[in-house]
Write an enzyme that holds these catalytic residues in place. Structure first.
Site, PDB file in Angstrom:
ATOM      1  CG  ASP A  15      -5.469   4.982   2.683  1.00  0.00           C
ATOM      2  OD1 ASP A  15      -5.585   4.685   3.894  1.00  0.00           O
ATOM      3  OD2 ASP A  15      -4.466   5.552   2.223  1.00  0.00           O
ATOM      4  CB  CYS A  26      -0.995  -0.024   1.162  1.00  0.00           C
ATOM      5  SG  CYS A  26      -0.296   0.174   2.810  1.00  0.00           S
ATOM      6  NE  ARG A  77      -4.635   1.363   1.565  1.00  0.00           N
ATOM      7  CZ  ARG A  77      -4.447   1.954   0.402  1.00  0.00           C
ATOM      8  NH1 ARG A  77      -5.331   1.803  -0.566  1.00  0.00           N
ATOM      9  NH2 ARG A  77      -3.391   2.709   0.188  1.00  0.00           N
TER      10      ARG A  77
END
Length: 155
Positions: free
Chosen positions: A125, A10, A16
């Site tokens: 996100d 990420c 994440r």
């Protein structure tokens, strides 16, 4: 057959990708699958930091431990150390493709579609959102990891 090596990617490696790594570690172990798992970020500003406290709390509430995670930035060697570099979103996939050198062993792809989740392409996100967004990420990580396990079983 060799142990598959998967890197989850990420932006900052504090929300994440560590979540998906943590869920995958637990679920793959429960499934008896031998797989090497890691995570990183395309950006390095959080390197050395733990996972975001809100993500740790959401993960912990669902039974996943992110306490030992330390963020790190993607390295060029990652393309040779891993079979798959699975990006959480299209922007990070573009960055992976930009940084990959010709002939690198690892293949880059979007995590959710690679894992068979067809309802959404990009893993959202939660960083700038509320606690509910972090809880929703845990649910999405569980769905993605279930698909990942199914794909690994089919190898």
């Amino acid at each position: 057959m060799s142990t598959p090596r998967i890197l989850f990617v990420c932006l900052g490696n504090i929300c994440r990708s560590p979540l998906v790594e943590g869920v995958a570690r637990k679920r793959c172990a429960e499934a008896g699958l031998s797989v090497a798992l890691a995570s990183c970020g395309t950006g390095g500003w959080h390197a050395g930091n733990g996972a975001d406290p809100r993500m740790r709390a959401a993960a912990r509430a669902a039974g996943f431990d992110l306490e030992n995670h330390r963020a790190r930035q993607l390295q060029s060697a990652d393309f040779d150390r891993h079979d798959w570099l699975l990006a959480m979103d299209s922007d990070n996939l573009l960055e992976l493709n930009r940084l990959a050198r010709p002939g690198a062993a690892g293949q880059a792809a979007l995590f959710l579609p690679w894992a068979g989740v067809t309802s959404v392409q990009d893993f959202p996100d939660p960083y700038y959102g509320e606690a509910e967004g972090f809880r929703q990420c845990v649910d999405l990580a569980e769905r993605g990891v279930a698909g990942l396990i199914e794909r690994l079983r089919q190898r």
